[in-house]
Write an enzyme that holds these catalytic residues in place. Structure first.
Site, PDB file in Angstrom:
ATOM      1  N   LYS A  13     -25.484 118.661  19.856  1.00 13.36           N
ATOM      2  CA  LYS A  13     -25.743 118.427  21.286  1.00 13.36           C
ATOM      3  C   LYS A  13     -24.703 117.472  21.861  1.00 13.36           C
ATOM      4  CE  LYS A  13     -29.912 116.788  20.454  1.00 13.36           C
ATOM      5  NZ  LYS A  13     -29.945 116.879  18.982  1.00 13.36           N
ATOM      6  N   ARG A  88     -37.901 115.514  24.917  1.00 11.46           N
ATOM      7  CA  ARG A  88     -38.130 115.618  23.474  1.00 11.46           C
ATOM      8  C   ARG A  88     -39.563 115.996  23.152  1.00 11.46           C
ATOM      9  NH1 ARG A  88     -33.435 113.196  21.261  1.00 11.46           N
ATOM     10  NH2 ARG A  88     -33.863 112.536  19.155  1.00 11.46           N
ATOM     11  N   ARG A 127     -21.556 112.202   9.524  1.00 14.08           N
ATOM     12  CA  ARG A 127     -21.117 111.854  10.885  1.00 14.08           C
ATOM     13  C   ARG A 127     -20.576 110.424  10.955  1.00 14.08           C
ATOM     14  NH1 ARG A 127     -25.180 112.535  15.735  1.00 14.08           N
ATOM     15  NH2 ARG A 127     -26.558 111.431  14.306  1.00 14.08           N
ATOM     16  N   ARG A 160     -24.186 105.779  11.915  1.00 16.43           N
ATOM     17  CA  ARG A 160     -25.450 105.398  12.552  1.00 16.43           C
ATOM     18  C   ARG A 160     -26.482 105.018  11.495  1.00 16.43           C
ATOM     19  NH1 ARG A 160     -26.899 109.819  17.112  1.00 16.43           N
ATOM     20  NH2 ARG A 160     -28.945 109.588  16.124  1.00 16.43           N
ATOM     21  N   ARG A 171     -36.628 112.659  10.960  1.00 19.13           N
ATOM     22  CA  ARG A 171     -36.239 113.113  12.315  1.00 19.13           C
ATOM     23  C   ARG A 171     -36.401 114.627  12.426  1.00 19.13           C
ATOM     24  NH1 ARG A 171     -30.485 110.777  12.174  1.00 19.13           N
ATOM     25  NH2 ARG A 171     -30.127 111.904  14.118  1.00 19.13           N
TER      26      ARG A 171
HETATM   27  P1  AP5 Z   1     -23.692 115.711  17.013  1.00 20.58           P
HETATM   28  O1  AP5 Z   1     -22.978 116.413  18.109  1.00 20.58           O
HETATM   29  O2  AP5 Z   1     -23.634 114.213  16.971  1.00 20.58           O
HETATM   30  O3  AP5 Z   1     -25.224 116.218  16.920  1.00 20.58           O
HETATM   31  P2  AP5 Z   1     -26.467 115.907  17.844  1.00 20.58           P
HETATM   32  O4  AP5 Z   1     -27.215 117.187  18.013  1.00 20.58           O
HETATM   33  O5  AP5 Z   1     -26.050 115.186  19.084  1.00 20.58           O
HETATM   34  O6  AP5 Z   1     -27.281 114.977  16.846  1.00 20.58           O
HETATM   35  P3  AP5 Z   1     -28.001 113.577  17.044  1.00 20.58           P
HETATM   36  O7  AP5 Z   1     -28.268 113.029  15.662  1.00 20.58           O
HETATM   37  O8  AP5 Z   1     -27.270 112.670  17.977  1.00 20.58           O
HETATM   38  O9  AP5 Z   1     -29.335 114.020  17.661  1.00 20.58           O
HETATM   39  P4  AP5 Z   1     -30.629 113.278  17.646  1.00 20.58           P
HETATM   40  O10 AP5 Z   1     -31.370 114.149  18.573  1.00 20.58           O
HETATM   41  O11 AP5 Z   1     -31.295 113.021  16.354  1.00 20.58           O
HETATM   42  O12 AP5 Z   1     -30.223 111.789  18.080  1.00 20.58           O
HETATM   43  P5  AP5 Z   1     -30.439 110.960  19.411  1.00 20.58           P
HETATM   44  O13 AP5 Z   1     -29.328 110.018  19.514  1.00 20.58           O
HETATM   45  O14 AP5 Z   1     -30.760 111.848  20.563  1.00 20.58           O
HETATM   46  O15 AP5 Z   1     -23.138 116.310  15.625  1.00 20.58           O
HETATM   47  C1  AP5 Z   1     -23.572 115.793  14.369  1.00 20.58           C
HETATM   48  C2  AP5 Z   1     -22.398 115.840  13.364  1.00 20.58           C
HETATM   49  O16 AP5 Z   1     -22.037 117.206  13.136  1.00 20.58           O
HETATM   50  C3  AP5 Z   1     -21.128 115.136  13.848  1.00 20.58           C
HETATM   51  O17 AP5 Z   1     -20.477 114.537  12.739  1.00 20.58           O
HETATM   52  C4  AP5 Z   1     -20.251 116.278  14.404  1.00 20.58           C
HETATM   53  O18 AP5 Z   1     -18.871 115.985  14.285  1.00 20.58           O
HETATM   54  C5  AP5 Z   1     -20.663 117.428  13.491  1.00 20.58           C
HETATM   55  N1  AP5 Z   1     -20.621 118.732  14.169  1.00 20.58           N
HETATM   56  C6  AP5 Z   1     -20.989 119.021  15.442  1.00 20.58           C
HETATM   57  N2  AP5 Z   1     -20.811 120.330  15.693  1.00 20.58           N
HETATM   58  C7  AP5 Z   1     -20.346 120.892  14.547  1.00 20.58           C
HETATM   59  C8  AP5 Z   1     -19.979 122.204  14.164  1.00 20.58           C
HETATM   60  N3  AP5 Z   1     -20.052 123.227  15.016  1.00 20.58           N
HETATM   61  N4  AP5 Z   1     -19.537 122.401  12.898  1.00 20.58           N
HETATM   62  C9  AP5 Z   1     -19.452 121.375  12.009  1.00 20.58           C
HETATM   63  N5  AP5 Z   1     -19.780 120.102  12.322  1.00 20.58           N
HETATM   64  C10 AP5 Z   1     -20.224 119.865  13.567  1.00 20.58           C
HETATM   65  O19 AP5 Z   1     -31.799 110.181  19.073  1.00 20.58           O
HETATM   66  C11 AP5 Z   1     -31.860 109.128  18.136  1.00 20.58           C
HETATM   67  C12 AP5 Z   1     -33.238 108.469  18.195  1.00 20.58           C
HETATM   68  O20 AP5 Z   1     -33.447 107.895  19.516  1.00 20.58           O
HETATM   69  C13 AP5 Z   1     -34.439 109.393  17.982  1.00 20.58           C
HETATM   70  O21 AP5 Z   1     -34.739 109.566  16.614  1.00 20.58           O
HETATM   71  C14 AP5 Z   1     -35.543 108.640  18.751  1.00 20.58           C
HETATM   72  O22 AP5 Z   1     -36.052 107.562  18.014  1.00 20.58           O
HETATM   73  C15 AP5 Z   1     -34.795 108.087  19.950  1.00 20.58           C
HETATM   74  N6  AP5 Z   1     -34.801 108.991  21.111  1.00 20.58           N
HETATM   75  C16 AP5 Z   1     -33.694 109.541  21.716  1.00 20.58           C
HETATM   76  N7  AP5 Z   1     -34.072 110.308  22.766  1.00 20.58           N
HETATM   77  C17 AP5 Z   1     -35.423 110.235  22.823  1.00 20.58           C
HETATM   78  C18 AP5 Z   1     -36.402 110.829  23.681  1.00 20.58           C
HETATM   79  N8  AP5 Z   1     -36.059 111.657  24.688  1.00 20.58           N
HETATM   80  N9  AP5 Z   1     -37.711 110.552  23.443  1.00 20.58           N
HETATM   81  C19 AP5 Z   1     -38.083 109.730  22.454  1.00 20.58           C
HETATM   82  N10 AP5 Z   1     -37.213 109.138  21.593  1.00 20.58           N
HETATM   83  C20 AP5 Z   1     -35.894 109.388  21.781  1.00 20.58           C
END
Ligand code: AP5
Length: 215
Positions: A13, A88, A127, A160, A171
């Site tokens: 994402k 979410r 990552r 992270r 997660r």
């Molecule tokens: P990346 O693009 O970083 O993936 P992502 O989908 O953004 O993953 P996240 O871990 O950031 O999502 P998340 O939803 O768990 O975290 P968030 O910060 O929202 O890619 C990942 C890796 O893969 C990278 O190394 C990239 O280079 C690689 N990659 C990408 N595309 C690729 C491809 N095509 N091929 C190969 N490699 C690839 O949330 C964190 C925490 O915050 C949650 O656990 C929760 O506690 C809280 N939180 C955040 N939002 C909310 C909400 N709305 N409600 C409640 N709690 C929330």
């Protein structure tokens, strides 16, 4: 354009959001990034969110919805925005629908990115993120030229704290239980564009753009 990027942790994402904001010149609203910054700054929001994030659990809906309410009022959101990691839960999606209705607007599309679970674990474990500019790397798939240093700005890279295997599994389980139901929620509103998230990020981006070309 008002867009939601939906998908499990590691689906890409953030990676796709960074390409979309360049193309559409819209802000990325990543609730994860906003929360991590709040934790770093030691704000009341950060203090309230930290325990949940460290355990791989979701932060309570009311904190998130209030944060979004404020964020979309900002000047840079006038032409639209790209939500990354929000909503979410069904409760967050319902709150967003009400909020947008009160502003006489609505979402244009929900891009749902699908990646098999084993691949998600590999992606998250490898990552690395730039402390300075937020650029994303992967130690195997897209490593920086110089280990630990961002190619784009020379900033140092970090891992992270929630990208360890136990928290990643937690997660993913939270995603299956609380976030995956949003696919059905938005399918009912005919907003979902389903995109396979495996392959080169540029190829995936081309598919996302193609899917959005009629919105
Ligand atoms: P990346 O693009 O970083 O993936 P992502 O989908 O953004 O993953 P996240 O871990 O950031 O999502 P998340 O939803 O768990 O975290 P968030 O910060 O929202 O890619 C990942 C890796 O893969 C990278 O190394 C990239 O280079 C690689 N990659 C990408 N595309 C690729 C491809 N095509 N091929 C190969 N490699 C690839 O949330 C964190 C925490 O915050 C949650 O656990 C929760 O506690 C809280 N939180 C955040 N939002 C909310 C909400 N709305 N409600 C409640 N709690 C929330």
């Amino acid at each position: 354009m008002k867009l939601v990027l939906l998908g499990p942790p590691g689906a890409g994402k953030g990676t796709q959001a960074k390409m979309l904001i360049e193309k559409y010149q819209l802000p990325q609203i990543s609730t994860g990034d906003i929360l991590r910054q709040a934790v770093k700054d030691g704000t009341p929001l950060g203090k309230g969110a930290k325990t949940y994030m460290d355990q791989g659990k979701l932060v309570p809906d009311d904190l998130i919805v209030n944060l979004i309410k404020e964020r979309i009022k900002a000047e840079d959101c006038k032409a639209g925005y790209i939500f990354d990691g929000f909503p979410r839960t069904v409760a967050q999606a319902e709150a967003l629908d009400s909020l947008l209705a009160s502003l006489a607007t609505q979402l244009d599309a929900v891009v749902s990115i699908n990646v098999p679970e084993d691949e998600l674990v590999k992606r998250l474990s490898g990552r690395r993120t730039c402390k300075n500019c937020g650029a994303l790397y992967h130690m195997l798939y897209t490593p920086p030229v110089k280990e630990g240093i961002c190619d784009k700005c020379g900033g140092s890279l970090f891992q992270r704290s929630d990208d360890n295997e136990a928290t990643i599994r937690q997660r993913l389980s939270v995603y299956r239980e609380q976030t995956a139901p949003l696919i059905a929620y938005y399918t009912k509103q005919a907003l979902v564009k389903a995109i396979p998230g495996t392959g080169d990020p540029e190829e995936i981006f081309a598919k996302v753009c193609q899917a959005l070309s009629n919105t």
